[in-house]
Design a protein around this motif. Structure first.
Motif, PDB file in Angstrom:
ATOM      1  N   ALA A  27       0.882  -1.162   0.000  1.00  0.00           N
ATOM      2  CA  ALA A  27       0.000   0.000   0.000  1.00  0.00           C
ATOM      3  C   ALA A  27       0.922   1.215   0.000  1.00  0.00           C
ATOM      4  O   ALA A  27       1.475   1.578   1.043  1.00  0.00           O
ATOM      5  CB  ALA A  27      -0.912   0.006   1.215  1.00  0.00           C
ATOM      6  N   VAL A  35       2.055  -4.616   3.259  1.00  0.00           N
ATOM      7  CA  VAL A  35       0.892  -4.866   4.115  1.00  0.00           C
ATOM      8  C   VAL A  35       0.458  -6.333   4.116  1.00  0.00           C
ATOM      9  O   VAL A  35      -0.407  -6.722   4.910  1.00  0.00           O
ATOM     10  CB  VAL A  35      -0.301  -3.977   3.709  1.00  0.00           C
ATOM     11  CG1 VAL A  35       0.012  -2.506   3.983  1.00  0.00           C
ATOM     12  CG2 VAL A  35      -0.682  -4.195   2.247  1.00  0.00           C
ATOM     13  N   ASP A  76      -4.183  -3.914  10.733  1.00  0.00           N
ATOM     14  CA  ASP A  76      -5.070  -2.815  10.368  1.00  0.00           C
ATOM     15  C   ASP A  76      -5.540  -2.885   8.921  1.00  0.00           C
ATOM     16  O   ASP A  76      -6.312  -2.025   8.470  1.00  0.00           O
ATOM     17  CB  ASP A  76      -4.378  -1.467  10.632  1.00  0.00           C
ATOM     18  CG  ASP A  76      -3.173  -1.245   9.739  1.00  0.00           C
ATOM     19  OD1 ASP A  76      -2.624  -2.235   9.209  1.00  0.00           O
ATOM     20  OD2 ASP A  76      -2.780  -0.076   9.566  1.00  0.00           O
ATOM     21  N   GLN A  77      -5.113  -3.920   8.187  1.00  0.00           N
ATOM     22  CA  GLN A  77      -5.517  -4.067   6.793  1.00  0.00           C
ATOM     23  C   GLN A  77      -6.440  -5.275   6.579  1.00  0.00           C
ATOM     24  O   GLN A  77      -6.823  -5.557   5.442  1.00  0.00           O
ATOM     25  CB  GLN A  77      -4.273  -4.228   5.906  1.00  0.00           C
ATOM     26  CG  GLN A  77      -3.329  -3.047   5.939  1.00  0.00           C
ATOM     27  CD  GLN A  77      -3.937  -1.806   5.322  1.00  0.00           C
ATOM     28  OE1 GLN A  77      -4.497  -1.863   4.232  1.00  0.00           O
ATOM     29  NE2 GLN A  77      -3.840  -0.678   6.009  1.00  0.00           N
ATOM     30  N   ARG A 118     -10.180  -6.552   4.117  1.00  0.00           N
ATOM     31  CA  ARG A 118     -10.215  -5.828   2.846  1.00  0.00           C
ATOM     32  C   ARG A 118      -9.939  -6.724   1.651  1.00  0.00           C
ATOM     33  O   ARG A 118      -9.723  -6.224   0.541  1.00  0.00           O
ATOM     34  CB  ARG A 118      -9.198  -4.674   2.882  1.00  0.00           C
ATOM     35  CG  ARG A 118      -9.417  -3.700   4.034  1.00  0.00           C
ATOM     36  CD  ARG A 118      -8.427  -2.552   3.997  1.00  0.00           C
ATOM     37  NE  ARG A 118      -8.620  -1.641   5.125  1.00  0.00           N
ATOM     38  CZ  ARG A 118      -7.962  -0.500   5.296  1.00  0.00           C
ATOM     39  NH1 ARG A 118      -7.061  -0.122   4.392  1.00  0.00           N
ATOM     40  NH2 ARG A 118      -8.187   0.256   6.339  1.00  0.00           N
ATOM     41  N   LEU A 163      -7.293  -8.687   1.226  1.00  0.00           N
ATOM     42  CA  LEU A 163      -5.884  -8.849   0.882  1.00  0.00           C
ATOM     43  C   LEU A 163      -5.446 -10.311   0.965  1.00  0.00           C
ATOM     44  O   LEU A 163      -4.602 -10.757   0.174  1.00  0.00           O
ATOM     45  CB  LEU A 163      -5.008  -7.991   1.800  1.00  0.00           C
ATOM     46  CG  LEU A 163      -5.174  -6.477   1.678  1.00  0.00           C
ATOM     47  CD1 LEU A 163      -4.168  -5.757   2.550  1.00  0.00           C
ATOM     48  CD2 LEU A 163      -5.021  -6.033   0.231  1.00  0.00           C
TER      49      LEU A 163
END
Length: 246
Positions: free
Chosen positions: A162, A167, A189-190, A193, A195
């Protein structure tokens, strides 16, 4: 006791005995020094345990455990050795094998590329220059993993960025002719989403460009990850239990 007719003398004999199962192809890797044993439909093989399990097995659990007991009695298995065995209840080991650790997991594999994921993020192959960022991400998000930049089993690392920040990351721990994905990690914190899906899909495609099959492992309690992997095409499953001898 192991009799001569139960012994498989080399890697090719073990692979033939298990029908070239993807788990055996992965676990045997390129080990030249392999000795296998079979009993009542189960096949167990031993390899040098420098960077992995001392042995693995496929087939019915009870005869696989009987082979382990016989090998321990013959001095071929020792305290500290780890084994990947057919799924079994730990109670079956009582008064037969002293075990310090026991965990259940599934070996999943796929041989087709996963579909494109919603909002899929690009996955890149990382370099040695990324090792500090990898260590920092793993320490924060997945400190218990054994897949780290210093791990000699890792062929390559892949990741998602990111901006300038790493990340998400995953390790290519392919061996033999099977691709293998391990150490999938997403920054806290990712999460949520997509990922993890992007990383798994991207790595699977990359490894399928070099191998006909890609595998990965997931603990049975990680229901969400197992659901994701099935959605990405990892619908073939071998239930396993791993033990460490006391």
């Amino acid at each position: 006791m192991i009799t001569d007719d139960q012994v498989l003398q080399d890697r090719s004999a073990v692979l033939a005995a298990v029908g070239h199962h993807p788990f055996a192809r992965h676990a045997l890797g390129g080990h030249p020094a392999v000795r296998g044993y079979r009993r009542d439909g189960a096949v167990l093989w031993l390899v040098p345990p420098a960077h992995g399990p001392a042995g693995c097995a496929i087939g019915p659990a009870e005869p696989a455990l009987e082979i382990c007991v016989a090998l321990a009695a013959d001095g071929m298995l020792h305290p500290g050795h780890r084994l990947h065995l057919p799924r079994h209840d730990r109670g079956l080991l009582v008064d037969r094998l002293a075990v310090a650790e026991h965990s259940d997991w599934d070996f999943h594999w796929a041989d087709t590329s996963p579909p494109a994921q919603p909002d899929e993020q690009p996955v890149v192959r990382l370099t040695d220059a990324d090792h500090p960022a990898l260590e920092a991400l793993i320490d924060e998000a997945f400190p218990s993993t054994t897949s780290r930049p210093s791990d000699p089993r890792v062929v390559a690392w892949y990741g998602i960025r990111a901006g300038d920040r790493l990340v998400a990351c995953g390790a290519d721990r392919s061996q033999g002719d099977i691709g293998f994905i391990a150490g999938l990690t997403v920054a806290p914190d990712q999460r949520g989403r997509g990922l993890g899906a992007s990383l798994t899909a991207g790595m699977t495609r990359a490894l399928l460009s070099r191998h006909d099959t890609v595998g990965l492992g997931v603990y049975t309690h990680n229901v969400g990850a197992a659901r994701l992997y099935r959605r990405l095409g990892f619908t073939n499953t071998l239930p396993l239990s791993s033990i460490r001898l006391a």
